[in-house]
Motif scaffolding. Structure first.
Motif, PDB file in Angstrom:
ATOM      1  N   MET A 115       0.852  -1.184   0.000  1.00 28.76           N
ATOM      2  CA  MET A 115       0.000   0.000   0.000  1.00 28.76           C
ATOM      3  C   MET A 115       0.893   1.241   0.000  1.00 28.76           C
ATOM      4  N   LEU A 116       0.487   2.246  -0.750  1.00 29.44           N
ATOM      5  CA  LEU A 116       1.097   3.565  -0.678  1.00 29.44           C
ATOM      6  C   LEU A 116      -0.065   4.494  -0.365  1.00 29.44           C
ATOM      7  N   ALA A 117      -0.027   5.047   0.846  1.00 27.68           N
ATOM      8  CA  ALA A 117      -1.179   5.779   1.387  1.00 27.68           C
ATOM      9  C   ALA A 117      -2.362   4.825   1.378  1.00 27.68           C
ATOM     10  N   HIS A 118      -3.345   5.025   0.522  1.00 25.98           N
ATOM     11  CA  HIS A 118      -4.525   4.156   0.519  1.00 25.98           C
ATOM     12  C   HIS A 118      -4.691   3.368  -0.788  1.00 25.98           C
ATOM     13  N   MET A 119      -3.629   3.319  -1.609  1.00 21.40           N
ATOM     14  CA  MET A 119      -3.757   2.606  -2.891  1.00 21.40           C
ATOM     15  C   MET A 119      -2.740   1.478  -3.003  1.00 21.40           C
ATOM     16  N   GLN A 120      -3.084   0.469  -3.764  1.00 18.56           N
ATOM     17  CA  GLN A 120      -2.216  -0.671  -4.019  1.00 18.56           C
ATOM     18  C   GLN A 120      -1.196  -0.287  -5.081  1.00 18.56           C
ATOM     19  N   VAL A 121       0.094  -0.569  -4.820  1.00 15.72           N
ATOM     20  CA  VAL A 121       1.156  -0.268  -5.784  1.00 15.72           C
ATOM     21  C   VAL A 121       2.158  -1.415  -5.839  1.00 15.72           C
ATOM     22  N   GLY A 122       2.953  -1.384  -6.876  1.00 17.06           N
ATOM     23  CA  GLY A 122       4.159  -2.196  -6.953  1.00 17.06           C
ATOM     24  C   GLY A 122       5.312  -1.247  -6.712  1.00 17.06           C
TER      25      GLY A 122
END
Length: 181
Positions: free
Chosen positions: A134-141
């Motif tokens: 997670m980066l803040a509230h979103m899914q990331v790679g």
């Protein structure tokens, strides 16, 4: 007749430099999701190695510099920068699906430490390591691509939010550095 002009995911938002950190968009030409068929991971790896010099990545790893491959989930990887060879795998074009951003600079770790719940220190998250997080509230790679450089992949629809969150964290880190120095 209207003429459509293609835009990148972060068009008009990047590049920016805040304090010691530079945030830029990475334009990827070709991006393909590779998901080996049942019991075909080894055969997929052999075919990739013959074509590019690297195999199918282990969890949380990435290989290559020109064409490269990034682990992105259980039995899944993203091939960037090249068409996949004939593989015993499901191959799905993802070229327009992601916003890809690079954050680079002395305070890149400190900026990301405000946003992601994983240990990014060089001893724990080395060059070539990648994670779905997670980066803040979103899914990331998130992938470490250098001593003080990271690449972040988020869904294209989240590009504005990704850039906003990175800008806010970078501004906070830069402000803190000014007060301390």
């Amino acid at each position: 007749m209207a003429k459509l002009i293609p835009n990148t995911a972060c068009a008009g938002l990047l590049p920016v430099t805040i304090g010691s950190v530079t945030i830029t968009e990475v334009e990827t030409e070709q991006m393909t999701l590779i998901a080996p068929f049942h019991d075909q991971t080894k055969a997929t790896s052999v075919a990739l190695k013959a074509a590019f010099g690297f195999g199918f990545p282990s969890p949380n790893r990435t290989f290559g510099a020109g064409p490269r491959i990034i682990w992105c989930g259980r039995n899944q990887a993203l091939l960037l920068g090249a068409e996949p060879p004939d593989l015993p795998a499901q191959c799905v074009d993802q070229s327009d699906a992601f916003a890809v951003v690079r954050i680079d600079g002395e305070d890149a770790e400190a900026v990301l430490a405000r946003l992601v719940p994983i240990d990014l220190r060089r001893g724990a998250f080395k060059r070539g390591h990648t994670a779905r997080t997670m980066l803040a509230h979103m899914q990331v790679g998130l992938t470490r691509i250098g001593a003080s450089a990271f690449e972040i992949m988020a869904f294209r629809s989240m590009a504005g939010t990704l850039v906003h969150d990175l800008n806010e964290a970078a501004t906070s880190v830069a402000g803190r550095r000014m007060v301390i120095d």
